[in-house]
Design an enzyme around this catalytic site. Structure first.
Site, PDB file in Angstrom:
ATOM      1  N   SER A 140       5.123 -10.351 -76.803  1.00  0.00           N
ATOM      2  CA  SER A 140       3.976 -10.141 -75.914  1.00  0.00           C
ATOM      3  C   SER A 140       3.433  -8.737 -76.159  1.00  0.00           C
ATOM      4  CB  SER A 140       4.405 -10.265 -74.450  1.00  0.00           C
ATOM      5  OG  SER A 140       3.374  -9.792 -73.596  1.00  0.00           O
ATOM      6  N   TYR A 154       9.966  -7.535 -67.840  1.00  0.00           N
ATOM      7  CA  TYR A 154       9.420  -8.471 -68.839  1.00  0.00           C
ATOM      8  C   TYR A 154       8.998  -7.725 -70.100  1.00  0.00           C
ATOM      9  CZ  TYR A 154       5.955 -11.650 -70.949  1.00  0.00           C
ATOM     10  OH  TYR A 154       5.232 -12.439 -71.821  1.00  0.00           O
TER      11      TYR A 154
END
Ligand code: NAP
Length: 245
Positions: A140, A154
């Site tokens: 990501s 995350y």
């Protein structure tokens, strides 16, 4: 003979779009989901519509569970023979929070799923793949942005995926196995609602340099390219698919 790709988290979002693209390109698909049987069945139907009948299997598998992951790879080999590509895609976010407010259970769930789970899948891929095949890890842009005030757990878990990609590419390169990653930006999937902020797509899409959120199909195209022989000299690379974010 048709090639086979194994995709974790193929029941929805980026994993589903990837499964459907590979099916349309004539590949066999073995994909996993963790609980959403209805969505998994829909992905199967979508793959069969664009591909060859009998080209797809789905299996319930929690990537945090070693036995599940081993069984997922075994079921793909049992059904299709060898595995020619692995898309290490399953991942989660937890609700927006500062680090100061995060409890340990939440952080464990994020790291167990996104790091331990992804490493287990990569380990099984390293055991199963052969020369001329490839792995794509789904990271990501959070890994480089850090996601302050949203979910830096995350972001850190995706930093680990970038490091996994670099290291495993060096381990497996001499065996003819390529390892790359994609780093999606804001992509229109359920993950934002799962993190409690469905409005994230509408808020952040327009402020990307390209002025919009991405579609899961646009990420799938990059994944397909990285697995395919068209990327035969690409390994250890991390491709941002983020509209410039
Ligand atoms: P999504 O639409 O929420 O789909 C998540 C998928 O992962 C589902 O198939 C889900 O299965 C599966 N999954 C969740 N927990 C799992 C577990 N413990 N074990 C096995 N499978 C599990 O997510 P997405 O947006 O497509 O995200 C896919 C990947 O892209 C993730 O790694 C995510 O971090 C990354 N990513 C997404 C974006 C974005 O904006 N969407 C941006 C950057 C990176 P069920 O359907 O059974 O729940």
């Amino acid at each position: 003979m048709a090639k086979t790709v194994l995709i974790t988290g193929g029941s929805r979002g980026i994993g589903r779009a990837t499964a459907v693209l590979f099916a349309a390109k004539g590949w066999n698909i073995a994909f996993s989901f963790v609980g959403n049987q209805e969505s998994a069945d829909e992905t199967c139907a979508m793959c069969e519509r664009v591909g060859v009948t009998g080209n797809v299997i789905s299996r319930k598998c929690d990537v945090r569970n070693e036995e599940d992951v081993i069984a997922l790879f075994q079921s793909a080999r049992d059904r299709f023979g060898s595995i020619d590509g692995v898309v290490n895609n399953a991942g989660i976010v937890a609700p927006q929070s500062t680090l100061a407010d995060m409890d340990i259970e939440r952080m464990k769930t994020v790291f167990d799923t996104n790091v331990l789970g992804a490493y287990l899948v990569a380990r099984e891929a390293a055991r199963a793949l052969h020369s001329g095949t490839a792995i794509v890890n789904v990271s990501s842009v959070a890994a480089k942005l850090g996601s302050p005030g949203e979910y830096i757990d995350y972001a850190g878990s995706k930093g680990a995926i970038d490091t996994l990609t670099k290291g495993l590419a060096k381990e497996l390169g001499p065996m003819g196995i390529r390892v790359n990653a994609v780093r999606p930006g804001i992509i229109e999937t359920d993950i934002h609602a799962s993190g409690g902020r469905p409005e994230r797509i509408a808020e952040l899409g327009p402020v990307c340099p390209l002025g919009r959120a991405g579609e899961p199909e646009e990420v799938a195209q990059s994944i397909f390219w990285l697995i395919s022989n068209d990327a035969s000299y690409v390994t250890g690379s991390i491709v941002d698919v983020s509209g410039g974010r």
